[in-house]
Every structure is written in C-alpha cells, then in structure tokens.
Design an enzyme around this catalytic site. Sequence first.
Site, PDB file in Angstrom:
ATOM      1  N   SER A  11      90.643  50.351  19.698  1.00 50.76           N
ATOM      2  CA  SER A  11      90.239  48.977  20.420  1.00 50.76           C
ATOM      3  C   SER A  11      90.678  49.301  21.934  1.00 50.76           C
ATOM      4  CB  SER A  11      90.922  47.821  19.832  1.00 50.76           C
ATOM      5  OG  SER A  11      92.145  48.000  19.708  1.00 50.76           O
ATOM      6  N   TYR A  42      91.281  44.171  17.887  1.00 53.77           N
ATOM      7  CA  TYR A  42      90.631  44.216  16.604  1.00 53.77           C
ATOM      8  C   TYR A  42      91.461  43.474  15.346  1.00 53.77           C
ATOM      9  CZ  TYR A  42      87.227  47.922  17.914  1.00 53.77           C
ATOM     10  OH  TYR A  42      86.115  48.693  18.509  1.00 53.77           O
ATOM     11  N   GLY A  43      92.564  43.548  15.605  1.00 52.75           N
ATOM     12  CA  GLY A  43      93.740  42.951  14.481  1.00 52.75           C
ATOM     13  C   GLY A  43      93.321  41.466  14.305  1.00 52.75           C
ATOM     14  N   THR A  75      94.077  49.441  12.560  1.00 45.72           N
ATOM     15  CA  THR A  75      93.404  48.496  12.009  1.00 45.72           C
ATOM     16  C   THR A  75      91.862  48.882  11.627  1.00 45.72           C
ATOM     17  OG1 THR A  75      94.223  47.168  13.499  1.00 45.72           O
ATOM     18  CG2 THR A  75      92.442  46.166  12.567  1.00 45.72           C
ATOM     19  N   GLU A 148      98.239  46.101  26.174  1.00 46.77           N
ATOM     20  CA  GLU A 148      97.023  46.024  26.901  1.00 46.77           C
ATOM     21  C   GLU A 148      97.342  45.365  28.298  1.00 46.77           C
ATOM     22  OE1 GLU A 148      93.933  47.439  26.392  1.00 46.77           O
ATOM     23  OE2 GLU A 148      94.768  48.234  24.797  1.00 46.77           O
ATOM     24  N   CYS A 180     100.418  50.753  13.941  1.00 46.87           N
ATOM     25  CA  CYS A 180      99.336  50.328  15.025  1.00 46.87           C
ATOM     26  C   CYS A 180      99.442  51.471  15.779  1.00 46.87           C
ATOM     27  CB  CYS A 180      99.495  48.960  15.371  1.00 46.87           C
ATOM     28  SG  CYS A 180      98.480  48.483  16.844  1.00 46.87           S
ATOM     29  N   THR A 181      98.459  52.228  16.402  1.00 53.06           N
ATOM     30  CA  THR A 181      98.606  53.247  17.415  1.00 53.06           C
ATOM     31  C   THR A 181      99.027  52.783  19.025  1.00 53.06           C
ATOM     32  OG1 THR A 181      96.037  53.090  17.729  1.00 53.06           O
ATOM     33  CG2 THR A 181      96.913  54.863  16.168  1.00 53.06           C
ATOM     34  N   HIS A 182      99.113  51.373  19.136  1.00 58.68           N
ATOM     35  CA  HIS A 182      99.515  50.731  20.288  1.00 58.68           C
ATOM     36  C   HIS A 182     101.154  50.826  20.244  1.00 58.68           C
ATOM     37  CE1 HIS A 182      95.472  49.039  21.175  1.00 58.68           C
ATOM     38  NE2 HIS A 182      95.986  48.661  22.306  1.00 58.68           N
TER      39      HIS A 182
HETATM   40  N1  DGL Z   1      95.693  50.254  18.038  1.00 60.99           N
HETATM   41  C1  DGL Z   1      94.946  49.340  17.386  1.00 60.99           C
HETATM   42  C2  DGL Z   1      95.634  49.617  15.912  1.00 60.99           C
HETATM   43  O1  DGL Z   1      96.388  50.851  15.544  1.00 60.99           O
HETATM   44  C3  DGL Z   1      95.042  47.818  17.764  1.00 60.99           C
HETATM   45  C4  DGL Z   1      94.370  46.957  17.182  1.00 60.99           C
HETATM   46  C5  DGL Z   1      93.967  45.759  17.669  1.00 60.99           C
HETATM   47  O2  DGL Z   1      93.187  46.003  18.602  1.00 60.99           O
HETATM   48  O3  DGL Z   1      94.398  44.691  17.517  1.00 60.99           O
HETATM   49  O4  DGL Z   1      95.538  48.779  14.947  1.00 60.99           O
END
Ligand code: DGL
Length: 264
Positions: A11, A42-43, A75, A148, A180-182
């Site tokens: 995202s 996206y979450g 997500t 972000e 979550c990759t963030h």
């Molecule tokens: N990096 C996304 C994940 O791993 C972020 C999801 C989001 O945009 O909320 O879930």
Amino acid sequence: MNNQPIGLFDSGLGGLTVLSELKNLMPNENYIYFGDTARVPYGSKSKETIIEYSRQIIRFLISKNVKMIIIACGTASSLAFDTVKKEFDIPIINVITPTAKSIESSNIGVVATNATIKSNAWKKEILKNHPNVKITSKACPLFVPIVEEGLANTKIADSVIDLYLKDFSKSKIDSLILGCTHYPILAKKINKYFQGKVNLININKACAKEALSSLKKKSQLNTQSGKNYTYAYTTDSTLSFKKNAKLFCNCTFDKISQIKADKL
Ligand code: DGL
C-alpha cells in the site's frame, strides 16, 4: 537464467523493507516496486476492496513483464493471496506463509493491521505448522500512518508503541512477529521498548528466502550482473515517497513514476 524483473507491491512504503531483503539476497535481479500510496492504508479496508486493489496491481505488474509477484504487504497477503493465486498464471509469494513455517517460539505475539488480525491469517498459518504454540495478537492501526507520515523517529511513535504493546508484558511472549511490512521501520524503537528481551521476527527475511529458492528451483535467477535496475510506481505523488524511501529504508530508484489508481 531469466532477466525479467521481479514485481512487488504494498500500500505504500512498507514493502520497501521486503525490497531491501530481496536485494541483499539477490543483488543481480531487476525489480519493479508498486506503492499504492493514494489508497494507503489497506488495513482499514474490506476484504473485497483489498482483493480488487491487489488484482489491479498484479495485472499492471504483469503488463511490465515481471517473472514473479511478491505481495510485500501483510494485509494483502492475509486477505487477497488465496484468491489471486488462483486467478493469475504467475508465481505469487506472500509474506505470511514462509515465516509461519519457520518460527521456533512457543509463546508468540503477532502485531499487524486491523484487517490482518481480524482475518486470523497468522493464527491459521502458524497453527497449521506448529499446533502447540500460544499466540497473542494485537492490531496496531496507527503504526502505518506514523510511518507514511515520516514520524517513525519521533516521540509520537514512542507513545503509540507503548499504547499498543503494553498488553504483551502480561502475556510474557518470547517473540513478536512484525506482521505488517511497515513495522520493521519501527523495529529499533520496538526493540528498545522491550529492552531487547523479545525476539522481533522480521517477516521479510523468510519471504526473500522463499523467492530465492523458488527462482533457483526453476533456474530463473538473473545471473547477469552490473546492468540491474529498480523502478518504482506510486499512485500518489512520487515526492514524499522518494524522500521517505531514502530516509527510512535507504532505498533509491533508477526511475519513479506516478500512475493514477483509476488508470489501473
Ligand atoms: N504494509 C502493509 C501491511 O503489511 C500496510 C497495510 C496498510 O496499508 O494498512 O499490512
């Protein structure tokens, strides 16, 4: 040997933590990164929406001639992977399955977005491989906007980490999956919060290993060195993406272009 690029998407900035791992393991590959920055997060979105966004991005990446898709988003991995893997005739890797197979803990915590935690994807995948593990999950919806907005190194991040993670002190977890990759962008602060006593599991490492082994098996690695490129596409303006990609992930690109989401 195959010099087509690897396509990956998220995202926003989070998938760059996957890109960094991929580049460490496979420096000869070409990469196309897609950050859906106009539609982040996206979450907080529904399963149907996340599936539709994932489809649009996968179609776009396929049009760029990628040889593999990596869903570099926890997500989309939780909610869209099972659907899109049946719809597209291209290898697709997600960030959950490889980590869930490889965990060695008996009392584990999982932090991720609301949508991921609600889907129970981590629980299902871990218990499939390790039925006796105790799992405590917690949604941390403010972590993504903090990253972000470029606030990962601020006191705001410290307060939100405390707000979400204090529950884990009661459950005495030995490891915590950053689902979550963030979240690896907040890893230093999270590690400090637990005083180094909880093993932080970075889901990107197992995912990158899986991509390497899948390409190796099919003899599809790019063995040509020296002429590699990394391109990025974002759905919102490229400026803050470029700045934060450098600041938080030390990522630079040979080209960054904007593609409007309604053109996907
Ligand atoms: N990096 C996304 C994940 O791993 C972020 C999801 C989001 O945009 O909320 O879930």
